[in-house]
Motif scaffolding. Structure first.
Motif, PDB file in Angstrom:
ATOM      1  N   ARG A 299      -9.061  17.063 -34.050  1.00  0.00           N
ATOM      2  CA  ARG A 299      -8.959  16.852 -35.484  1.00  0.00           C
ATOM      3  C   ARG A 299      -8.800  15.374 -35.829  1.00  0.00           C
ATOM      4  NH1 ARG A 299      -4.821  19.908 -39.687  1.00  0.00           N
ATOM      5  NH2 ARG A 299      -5.800  19.121 -41.591  1.00  0.00           N
ATOM      6  N   TRP A 300      -8.023  14.675 -35.027  1.00  0.00           N
ATOM      7  CA  TRP A 300      -7.735  13.285 -35.350  1.00  0.00           C
ATOM      8  C   TRP A 300      -8.498  12.299 -34.483  1.00  0.00           C
ATOM      9  CZ3 TRP A 300      -5.643  13.689 -39.771  1.00  0.00           C
ATOM     10  CH2 TRP A 300      -4.728  14.696 -40.043  1.00  0.00           C
ATOM     11  N   GLY A 301      -9.052  12.759 -33.360  1.00  0.00           N
ATOM     12  CA  GLY A 301      -9.762  11.848 -32.475  1.00  0.00           C
ATOM     13  C   GLY A 301      -8.809  11.094 -31.565  1.00  0.00           C
ATOM     14  N   ASP A 302      -9.378  10.343 -30.646  1.00  0.00           N
ATOM     15  CA  ASP A 302      -8.577   9.560 -29.708  1.00  0.00           C
ATOM     16  C   ASP A 302      -7.970   8.346 -30.409  1.00  0.00           C
ATOM     17  OD1 ASP A 302      -9.314  11.310 -27.701  1.00  0.00           O
ATOM     18  OD2 ASP A 302     -11.097  10.130 -27.168  1.00  0.00           O
ATOM     19  N   PRO A 303      -6.757   7.948 -30.008  1.00  0.00           N
ATOM     20  CA  PRO A 303      -6.154   6.761 -30.626  1.00  0.00           C
ATOM     21  C   PRO A 303      -6.934   5.504 -30.248  1.00  0.00           C
ATOM     22  CG  PRO A 303      -4.849   7.511 -28.753  1.00  0.00           C
ATOM     23  CD  PRO A 303      -5.891   8.561 -28.996  1.00  0.00           C
ATOM     24  N   PRO A 304      -6.953   4.520 -31.121  1.00  0.00           N
ATOM     25  CA  PRO A 304      -7.692   3.293 -30.808  1.00  0.00           C
ATOM     26  C   PRO A 304      -7.053   2.563 -29.635  1.00  0.00           C
ATOM     27  CG  PRO A 304      -6.385   3.018 -32.805  1.00  0.00           C
ATOM     28  CD  PRO A 304      -6.328   4.465 -32.441  1.00  0.00           C
ATOM     29  N   PRO A 305      -7.838   1.859 -28.853  1.00  0.00           N
ATOM     30  CA  PRO A 305      -7.264   1.151 -27.693  1.00  0.00           C
ATOM     31  C   PRO A 305      -6.377  -0.010 -28.138  1.00  0.00           C
ATOM     32  CG  PRO A 305      -9.571   0.550 -28.007  1.00  0.00           C
ATOM     33  CD  PRO A 305      -9.281   1.672 -28.961  1.00  0.00           C
ATOM     34  N   LEU A 306      -5.428  -0.342 -27.276  1.00  0.00           N
ATOM     35  CA  LEU A 306      -4.531  -1.441 -27.566  1.00  0.00           C
ATOM     36  C   LEU A 306      -5.257  -2.769 -27.369  1.00  0.00           C
ATOM     37  CD1 LEU A 306      -1.276  -0.165 -25.823  1.00  0.00           C
ATOM     38  CD2 LEU A 306      -1.812  -0.137 -28.256  1.00  0.00           C
ATOM     39  N   GLN A 325      -2.799  -2.369 -35.383  1.00  0.00           N
ATOM     40  CA  GLN A 325      -2.743  -1.046 -36.005  1.00  0.00           C
ATOM     41  C   GLN A 325      -1.761  -1.111 -37.181  1.00  0.00           C
ATOM     42  OE1 GLN A 325      -1.957   2.014 -33.091  1.00  0.00           O
ATOM     43  NE2 GLN A 325      -3.429   1.192 -31.630  1.00  0.00           N
ATOM     44  N   PRO A 326      -2.178  -1.684 -38.300  1.00  0.00           N
ATOM     45  CA  PRO A 326      -1.237  -1.903 -39.416  1.00  0.00           C
ATOM     46  C   PRO A 326      -0.777  -0.627 -40.093  1.00  0.00           C
ATOM     47  CG  PRO A 326      -3.484  -2.460 -40.055  1.00  0.00           C
ATOM     48  CD  PRO A 326      -3.528  -2.189 -38.583  1.00  0.00           C
ATOM     49  N   TRP A 327      -1.494   0.492 -39.894  1.00  0.00           N
ATOM     50  CA  TRP A 327      -1.102   1.746 -40.528  1.00  0.00           C
ATOM     51  C   TRP A 327       0.010   2.479 -39.776  1.00  0.00           C
ATOM     52  CZ3 TRP A 327      -5.496   0.825 -37.732  1.00  0.00           C
ATOM     53  CH2 TRP A 327      -5.631   1.504 -36.535  1.00  0.00           C
ATOM     54  N   ARG A 328       0.333   1.997 -38.595  1.00  0.00           N
ATOM     55  CA  ARG A 328       1.226   2.732 -37.707  1.00  0.00           C
ATOM     56  C   ARG A 328       2.637   2.180 -37.791  1.00  0.00           C
ATOM     57  NH1 ARG A 328       0.298   3.451 -31.150  1.00  0.00           N
ATOM     58  NH2 ARG A 328       2.273   4.518 -30.706  1.00  0.00           N
ATOM     59  N   ALA A 329       3.618   3.085 -37.662  1.00  0.00           N
ATOM     60  CA  ALA A 329       5.021   2.705 -37.567  1.00  0.00           C
ATOM     61  C   ALA A 329       5.427   2.747 -36.091  1.00  0.00           C
ATOM     62  CB  ALA A 329       5.893   3.640 -38.396  1.00  0.00           C
ATOM     63  N   TRP A 330       5.746   1.598 -35.548  1.00  0.00           N
ATOM     64  CA  TRP A 330       6.056   1.487 -34.121  1.00  0.00           C
ATOM     65  C   TRP A 330       7.551   1.693 -33.893  1.00  0.00           C
ATOM     66  CZ3 TRP A 330       2.474   0.572 -30.224  1.00  0.00           C
ATOM     67  CH2 TRP A 330       1.199   0.228 -30.625  1.00  0.00           C
ATOM     68  N   LYS A 331       7.858   2.407 -32.814  1.00  0.00           N
ATOM     69  CA  LYS A 331       9.238   2.516 -32.367  1.00  0.00           C
ATOM     70  C   LYS A 331       9.559   1.371 -31.408  1.00  0.00           C
ATOM     71  CE  LYS A 331       9.500   7.563 -32.701  1.00  0.00           C
ATOM     72  NZ  LYS A 331       9.773   8.828 -31.972  1.00  0.00           N
TER      73      LYS A 331
END
Length: 375
Positions: A299-306, A325-331
């Protein structure tokens, strides 16, 4: 008043006596592919042959185009009169929908596809166990007050869908009532209908809302055992309960069709028919994948590479990760694992300092992101 001119109608599909819908090509994501139509055509024509009441004028519109039009309305939740012009006229599509739904065509079609799916997964064609549940849905202003109700538990005014599914989550029965109808009261006609259509079912799972006299009535009258799966009071948060998640997943499948997110039909049987049309569409796609041996699509596809980190210092590498990855909230633990940092506590202190200095943005507890760019 139509939004399309006469020239645009004549240039496209079937809104003219020429009936050029027979040459229509799939144009929308909701349209049946050639492989799906190869699976569905034989079943649909067989069910139509069984439901012929009297001989009369033959169908002049293309069957595939009509099914695609019904699927378009179901998937995208538009009005019937807002159908694109490459479909048959909306009056004809709605007429076919009413006539076929009144005769039970979508339910029989879904039943044929369900049997083939169960056999392909190594199960018997007829189910022996199922799961029941209900869902309260808001009703639009087009639904009359007599068909609506207020669900005091969910604080929703609308209607309630009572469904019964097999152990694979495939729909067996559905009944639409007012939202004020309790789950136990709605389960009486649902279980009676389930027993009438599937005499092989002897076990049904349900949640705690169905406990009580319904269990005794089902055992004595229908010879069906209702197993109540209760949620423990000691559990907190989201917990997957045995068997109950199957019906919840079916509700999630139906929610992908925007016409089913809110109830717009004035009559409950019309909404039940739309649920069956959506179910038949889902089963056709799933059966096509099974026949082709294809896995379910992601459904979401593979995450983009680092990204490749080129900064010499630690803060620069963190900024590169956040900008990639500006849309992501990093821990903080995720950033430490990527950078190979063992002392996570001291690294979290650094992240907190950088957020106070304005280099990174602290979104929440231990969650970080890039500084938003002001426009």
């Amino acid at each position: 008043m139509s939004a399309y001119t006469l020239a645009s109608v004549d240039a496209s599909g079937c809104a003219s006596p020429g009936r050029r819908c027979h040459g229509r090509k799939p144009s929308y994501p909701s349209d049946l592919t050639d492989a799906e139509w190869a699976v569905l055509e034989g079943e649909a024509r067989a069910v139509m042959a069984e439901l012929i009441a009297t001989t009369g004028r033959p169908m002049v519109h293309d069957l595939r185009a009509v099914l695609d039009a019904i699927g378009y309305v179901t998937r995208y939740g538009i009005e019937w009169r807002a159908l694109p012009v490459d479909f048959p006229p909306h009056e004809a599509v709605y007429g076919f929908f009413l006539r076929w739904s009144r005769r039970g065509l979508p339910e029989r079609l879904a039943g044929r596809l369900r049997g083939r799916l169960r056999v392909m997964t190594g199960r018997c064609e007829l189910p022996t166990a199922g799961c029941i549940d209900s869902q309260t849905v808001k009703a639009a202003e087009t639904v009359g007050a007599a068909a609506c109700g207020f669900d005091g538990g969910k604080k929703i005014k609308g209607q309630k869908r009572h469904i019964a599914v097999d152990t694979l989550g495939l729909l067996l029965c559905v009944i639409v009532t007012a939202a004020s109808v309790q789950d136990r009261d709605g389960a009486h006609p649902l279980l009676a209908l389930l027993r009438e259509k599937f005499s092989t079912i002897t076990l049904v799972w349900a949640d705690g809302g169905y406990a009580g006299r319904l269990v005794t009535w089902a055992r004595q009258v229908l010879s069906v055992t209702i197993a109540i799966v209760k949620r423990s009071d000691d559990l907190r948060g989201f917990v997957v309960l045995p068997r109950r998640w199957v019906a919840e997943r079916t509700f999630a499948w139906l929610a992908r069709y925007r016409r089913l997110v809110r109830i717009y039909e004035r009559r409950p049987e019309h909404h039940e028919a739309l649920i069956w049309w959506a179910t038949a569409h889902q089963m056709a796609r799933r059966l096509t994948r099974e026949l082709a041996g294809q896995p379910p699509p992601d459904r979401w596809g593979d995450p983009p590479p680092l990204p490749v980190l080129s900064s010499p210092d630690r803060r620069g590498k963190v900024l590169e990760l956040l900008a990639a990855q500006p849309w992501r909230a990093w821990k903080g633990a995720e950033l430490a694992a990527i950078l190979g940092i063992d002392d996570i506590n001291s690294f979290r202190v650094q992240l907190s300092q950088w957020s106070h200095q304005g280099y990174i943005n602290k979104i929440g507890p231990a969650l970080y992101g890039p500084i938003p760019i002001s426009t």
